[in-house]
Design a protein around this motif. Sequence first.
Motif, PDB file in Angstrom:
ATOM      1  N   GLU A 293       0.815  -1.215   0.000  1.00  0.00           N
ATOM      2  CA  GLU A 293       0.000   0.000   0.000  1.00  0.00           C
ATOM      3  C   GLU A 293       0.850   1.267   0.000  1.00  0.00           C
ATOM      4  OE1 GLU A 293      -2.787   2.506   3.133  1.00  0.00           O
ATOM      5  OE2 GLU A 293      -2.468   0.352   3.480  1.00  0.00           O
ATOM      6  N   ILE A 294       1.877   1.307   0.852  1.00  0.00           N
ATOM      7  CA  ILE A 294       2.606   2.570   1.035  1.00  0.00           C
ATOM      8  C   ILE A 294       3.821   2.715   0.121  1.00  0.00           C
ATOM      9  CG2 ILE A 294       1.798   2.849   3.403  1.00  0.00           C
ATOM     10  CD1 ILE A 294       4.407   1.783   4.441  1.00  0.00           C
ATOM     11  N   TYR A 295       4.329   1.575  -0.382  1.00  0.00           N
ATOM     12  CA  TYR A 295       5.434   1.613  -1.345  1.00  0.00           C
ATOM     13  C   TYR A 295       5.014   0.803  -2.580  1.00  0.00           C
ATOM     14  CZ  TYR A 295       8.076   2.948   2.863  1.00  0.00           C
ATOM     15  OH  TYR A 295       8.505   3.563   4.009  1.00  0.00           O
ATOM     16  N   PRO A 296       4.084   1.318  -3.379  1.00  0.00           N
ATOM     17  CA  PRO A 296       3.477   0.529  -4.455  1.00  0.00           C
ATOM     18  C   PRO A 296       4.427   0.107  -5.566  1.00  0.00           C
ATOM     19  CG  PRO A 296       2.815   2.840  -4.592  1.00  0.00           C
ATOM     20  CD  PRO A 296       3.501   2.670  -3.279  1.00  0.00           C
ATOM     21  N   SER A 297       5.570   0.751  -5.665  1.00  0.00           N
ATOM     22  CA  SER A 297       6.522   0.378  -6.720  1.00  0.00           C
ATOM     23  C   SER A 297       7.437  -0.771  -6.319  1.00  0.00           C
ATOM     24  CB  SER A 297       7.367   1.590  -7.131  1.00  0.00           C
ATOM     25  OG  SER A 297       6.547   2.612  -7.654  1.00  0.00           O
ATOM     26  N   GLY A 298       7.342  -1.201  -5.056  1.00  0.00           N
ATOM     27  CA  GLY A 298       8.165  -2.324  -4.601  1.00  0.00           C
ATOM     28  C   GLY A 298       9.280  -1.898  -3.661  1.00  0.00           C
ATOM     29  N   PRO A 299      10.193  -2.820  -3.337  1.00  0.00           N
ATOM     30  CA  PRO A 299      11.268  -2.542  -2.372  1.00  0.00           C
ATOM     31  C   PRO A 299      12.205  -1.409  -2.773  1.00  0.00           C
ATOM     32  CG  PRO A 299      11.022  -4.905  -2.711  1.00  0.00           C
ATOM     33  CD  PRO A 299      10.177  -4.240  -3.745  1.00  0.00           C
ATOM     34  N   VAL A 347      10.174  -2.712   9.543  1.00  0.00           N
ATOM     35  CA  VAL A 347       9.048  -2.041  10.202  1.00  0.00           C
ATOM     36  C   VAL A 347       9.466  -0.658  10.691  1.00  0.00           C
ATOM     37  CG1 VAL A 347       7.508  -2.091  12.202  1.00  0.00           C
ATOM     38  CG2 VAL A 347       7.845  -4.167  10.847  1.00  0.00           C
ATOM     39  N   ARG A 348      10.624  -0.575  11.314  1.00  0.00           N
ATOM     40  CA  ARG A 348      11.097   0.703  11.856  1.00  0.00           C
ATOM     41  C   ARG A 348      11.289   1.735  10.744  1.00  0.00           C
ATOM     42  NH1 ARG A 348      14.046  -2.814  15.195  1.00  0.00           N
ATOM     43  NH2 ARG A 348      15.896  -2.652  13.859  1.00  0.00           N
ATOM     44  N   THR A 349      11.844   1.301   9.627  1.00  0.00           N
ATOM     45  CA  THR A 349      12.064   2.224   8.509  1.00  0.00           C
ATOM     46  C   THR A 349      10.737   2.714   7.946  1.00  0.00           C
ATOM     47  OG1 THR A 349      14.131   1.085   7.952  1.00  0.00           O
ATOM     48  CG2 THR A 349      13.171   2.483   6.255  1.00  0.00           C
ATOM     49  N   ALA A 350       9.781   1.813   7.796  1.00  0.00           N
ATOM     50  CA  ALA A 350       8.464   2.205   7.284  1.00  0.00           C
ATOM     51  C   ALA A 350       7.766   3.164   8.249  1.00  0.00           C
ATOM     52  CB  ALA A 350       7.613   0.962   7.048  1.00  0.00           C
ATOM     53  N   LYS A 351       7.937   2.929   9.556  1.00  0.00           N
ATOM     54  CA  LYS A 351       7.316   3.816  10.548  1.00  0.00           C
ATOM     55  C   LYS A 351       7.923   5.215  10.510  1.00  0.00           C
ATOM     56  CE  LYS A 351       5.656   0.490  13.999  1.00  0.00           C
ATOM     57  NZ  LYS A 351       5.788  -0.004  15.394  1.00  0.00           N
ATOM     58  N   ASP A 353       8.750   6.724   7.843  1.00  0.00           N
ATOM     59  CA  ASP A 353       8.121   7.399   6.710  1.00  0.00           C
ATOM     60  C   ASP A 353       6.625   7.623   6.916  1.00  0.00           C
ATOM     61  OD1 ASP A 353      10.580   7.292   5.477  1.00  0.00           O
ATOM     62  OD2 ASP A 353      10.087   5.598   4.179  1.00  0.00           O
ATOM     63  N   PHE A 354       5.984   6.685   7.631  1.00  0.00           N
ATOM     64  CA  PHE A 354       4.518   6.736   7.804  1.00  0.00           C
ATOM     65  C   PHE A 354       4.185   6.506   9.281  1.00  0.00           C
ATOM     66  CE2 PHE A 354       5.405   5.464   3.468  1.00  0.00           C
ATOM     67  CZ  PHE A 354       4.536   6.238   2.713  1.00  0.00           C
ATOM     68  N   SER A 355       4.530   7.485  10.102  1.00  0.00           N
ATOM     69  CA  SER A 355       4.414   7.335  11.555  1.00  0.00           C
ATOM     70  C   SER A 355       2.974   7.204  12.036  1.00  0.00           C
ATOM     71  CB  SER A 355       5.077   8.527  12.258  1.00  0.00           C
ATOM     72  OG  SER A 355       4.473   9.750  11.837  1.00  0.00           O
ATOM     73  N   ASN A 356       2.012   7.642  11.250  1.00  0.00           N
ATOM     74  CA  ASN A 356       0.616   7.594  11.692  1.00  0.00           C
ATOM     75  C   ASN A 356      -0.186   6.457  11.060  1.00  0.00           C
ATOM     76  OD1 ASN A 356       0.845   9.919  13.340  1.00  0.00           O
ATOM     77  ND2 ASN A 356       0.665  11.226  11.514  1.00  0.00           N
ATOM     78  N   HIS A 357       0.481   5.567  10.355  1.00  0.00           N
ATOM     79  CA  HIS A 357      -0.238   4.464   9.713  1.00  0.00           C
ATOM     80  C   HIS A 357      -0.743   3.495  10.786  1.00  0.00           C
ATOM     81  CE1 HIS A 357      -1.201   1.066   7.130  1.00  0.00           C
ATOM     82  NE2 HIS A 357      -1.072   1.866   6.082  1.00  0.00           N
ATOM     83  N   GLN A 359      -2.001   0.331  10.843  1.00  0.00           N
ATOM     84  CA  GLN A 359      -1.550  -1.062  10.859  1.00  0.00           C
ATOM     85  C   GLN A 359      -0.074  -1.167  11.190  1.00  0.00           C
ATOM     86  OE1 GLN A 359      -3.467  -2.125   6.956  1.00  0.00           O
ATOM     87  NE2 GLN A 359      -3.940  -4.015   8.048  1.00  0.00           N
ATOM     88  N   LEU A 360       0.714  -0.213  10.704  1.00  0.00           N
ATOM     89  CA  LEU A 360       2.137  -0.207  11.071  1.00  0.00           C
ATOM     90  C   LEU A 360       2.310  -0.017  12.563  1.00  0.00           C
ATOM     91  CD1 LEU A 360       4.105   1.906   8.423  1.00  0.00           C
ATOM     92  CD2 LEU A 360       4.519  -0.477   9.068  1.00  0.00           C
ATOM     93  N   ALA A 361       1.470   0.828  13.153  1.00  0.00           N
ATOM     94  CA  ALA A 361       1.573   1.107  14.580  1.00  0.00           C
ATOM     95  C   ALA A 361       1.369  -0.138  15.422  1.00  0.00           C
ATOM     96  CB  ALA A 361       0.561   2.179  14.978  1.00  0.00           C
ATOM     97  N   MET A 362       0.608  -1.100  14.884  1.00  0.00           N
ATOM     98  CA  MET A 362       0.319  -2.329  15.631  1.00  0.00           C
ATOM     99  C   MET A 362       1.418  -3.375  15.489  1.00  0.00           C
ATOM    100  SD  MET A 362      -3.787  -2.910  15.155  1.00  0.00           S
ATOM    101  CE  MET A 362      -3.761  -2.851  13.382  1.00  0.00           C
ATOM    102  N   LEU A 363       2.352  -3.155  14.573  1.00  0.00           N
ATOM    103  CA  LEU A 363       3.430  -4.122  14.378  1.00  0.00           C
ATOM    104  C   LEU A 363       4.576  -3.838  15.335  1.00  0.00           C
ATOM    105  CD1 LEU A 363       3.531  -4.344  10.467  1.00  0.00           C
ATOM    106  CD2 LEU A 363       2.729  -6.118  12.038  1.00  0.00           C
TER     107      LEU A 363
END
Length: 366
Positions: A293-299, A347-351, A353-357, A359-363
């Motif tokens: 969802e948040i990085y639609p182009s891939g890794p 997970v930490r790197t994604a958080k 970039d998207f600190s308020n997401h 589902q990420l917050a629950m990981l």
Amino acid sequence: MNPTGYPQGHALLIGVANYQHVSTLPGAILNDVNDVAATLSSPKYCAYDPANVVTLLDANATREAVLKGLDELAARAGLDDTACVFFSGHGGVVGNPGNEGSVLVTVDTNLADIEKTSISSDELATALAQIKVKRLLVFIDACHAGGAAISKRLTDGKGHELKSGYSSNTFAKLAVGSGRALMASCRADEESAVLTGERNSVFTTALLAGLRGAADKSASGFIKVFDLFNYVSEEVPKLNPNDQHPIFKADNLEVNFAVALSHGGKKSPYSPGTAPKADEKDSWSVLEEVLVEIYPSGPRDQEVWSRAGGDLSRLPFHPTGQAAWHAAIRTLKQGGGGRGISFGSLVRTAKEDFSNHPQLAMLHAP
């Protein structure tokens, strides 16, 4: 239970154990087809209309009948439908090393006249291309080993031989096209196990469990293609004491499409707007869904993989972001993808970039 079932599901299931001119295979091959058909047709599981599930077994699985079955599948399945093709039996490798092709060995295949009595990979790819559905999944369970020893070469006792199996080129060819994917029981250099005394082959044992709901870890009410492969690819090595690794090929697959209903359409108790807690859903699956969802182009999107300590050169290339994330997460789960990357670092790197997401917050990121 969903009273409407899954009427958009269509399947052609082919199994050959008792060949006319080459070595036989264990009876589990026929059980595989019958059990997959029963699972797809069951209102408790996949909920296909039984009229849309066609089986061709042994004497009924001639070259002519298989090609006719594929034509009929193409005729009855509409653009918005889902189609599955399952084959369990012998495959044969033809051609020169480096440019090998394959043939599907039907019950009447004669090694003295392979071209006219088997189905080449080109013929099979052409037949699959005529199935004009948005979602097509092909299963191939071949290169069998089990029960009595099965040679890696097919023979007819008259001096004709054929290398058993399928070439890797064939798998890629059969998956060409938007919304199309192939799942094979093992790599080209491996054997598909049929363990003594077991009702089904190892691959189909895992596939059946996945179709019966084990692949729907999020209780979405659907069996989805990436989830099904994830489940099968993890279970097969556990079931087979020898090396066997299913493979997945997709040329242009952007969506984790539904293959069937799960438990007749039984969904999670959570409302559509409420996500389950991370510990109530497989954390890896949650992470994959979020990353798509948040990085639609891939890794490679925003260099997230590299920033998390990963090595992009260790990842296989895929033309779509979703397929790339699916492969990358699977690689990471198996300990690959670079020395510095882990579930936690990603997970930490994604958080960051998207600190308020939500589902990420629950990981949890250890």
